[in-house]
Design an enzyme around this catalytic site. Structure first.
Site, PDB file in Angstrom:
ATOM      1  N   THR A  47       0.830  -1.207   0.000  1.00 22.83           N
ATOM      2  CA  THR A  47       0.000   0.000   0.000  1.00 22.83           C
ATOM      3  C   THR A  47       0.863   1.255   0.000  1.00 22.83           C
ATOM      4  OG1 THR A  47      -1.769  -1.163   1.151  1.00 22.83           O
ATOM      5  CG2 THR A  47      -1.837   1.241   1.234  1.00 22.83           C
ATOM      6  N   CYS A  48       1.958   1.213   0.738  1.00 20.74           N
ATOM      7  CA  CYS A  48       2.847   2.369   0.825  1.00 20.74           C
ATOM      8  C   CYS A  48       3.455   2.697  -0.539  1.00 20.74           C
ATOM      9  CB  CYS A  48       3.961   2.108   1.842  1.00 20.74           C
ATOM     10  SG  CYS A  48       3.352   1.619   3.467  1.00 20.74           S
TER      11      CYS A  48
END
Length: 157
Positions: A47-48
């Site tokens: 996600t990052c």
């Protein structure tokens, strides 16, 4: 946990740039500045890398148009990992800051224990800090990615 109106805790960070290693303090990074700080649980994580950091890269110019002096991405990783991640993401307008021992993250009350994943890491959050004082804070619950994105921060300024 930090909240709007809180002064940031004193800490010393690690920062690796093309000019070498440095150890800026909270005062160095935030005094007399308007700074957007966002934190991620880990560099190179899905996600990052796919959404959180890219959103801030894309909206960096618009954030700066709103008076933001600098944009900082913080993670409980080492400075070498943060620089490498920033390089692979073309994050030249983002300060890729390492809180290697999680001292800032713990003092801010924004840590989470990921046990099998990596131990103590930062919760995902974003904040606007003016002269060392939090003026906007969006902290995620659990592993969510609902409120700490760049667009939400831009709309909060």
């Amino acid at each position: 946990m930090m909240e709007v109106g809180s002064k940031l805790p004193e800490a010393t960070f690690s920062l690796l740039t093309n000019d070498g290693m440095s150890n800026p303090t909270t005062a160095d990074l935030f005094d007399n500045k308007k700074v957007v700080l966002f934190a991620v649980p880990g560099a190179f994580t899905p996600t990052c890398s796919a959404a959180h950091l890219p959103g801030y890269i894309t909206l960096a110019d618009k954030l700066k148009e709103r008076g933001v002096d600098s944009i900082i991405c913080l993670s409980v990783n080492d400075a070498f990992v943060m620089k490498s991640w920033g390089d692979t993401q073309n994050a030249e307008h983002i300060t890729m800051l390492a809180d290697g021992d999680a001292s800032f993250t713990k003092a801010a009350g924004l840590e989470m224990n990921t046990e099998g994943f990596g131990g103590v890491r930062s919760r995902r959050y974003s904040m606007c800090v003016e002269n060392g004082v939090v003026t906007v804070l969006h902290a995620e619950e659990g592993g969510g990615f609902e409120v700490s994105d760049a667009e939400t921060m831009l709309n909060s300024l």
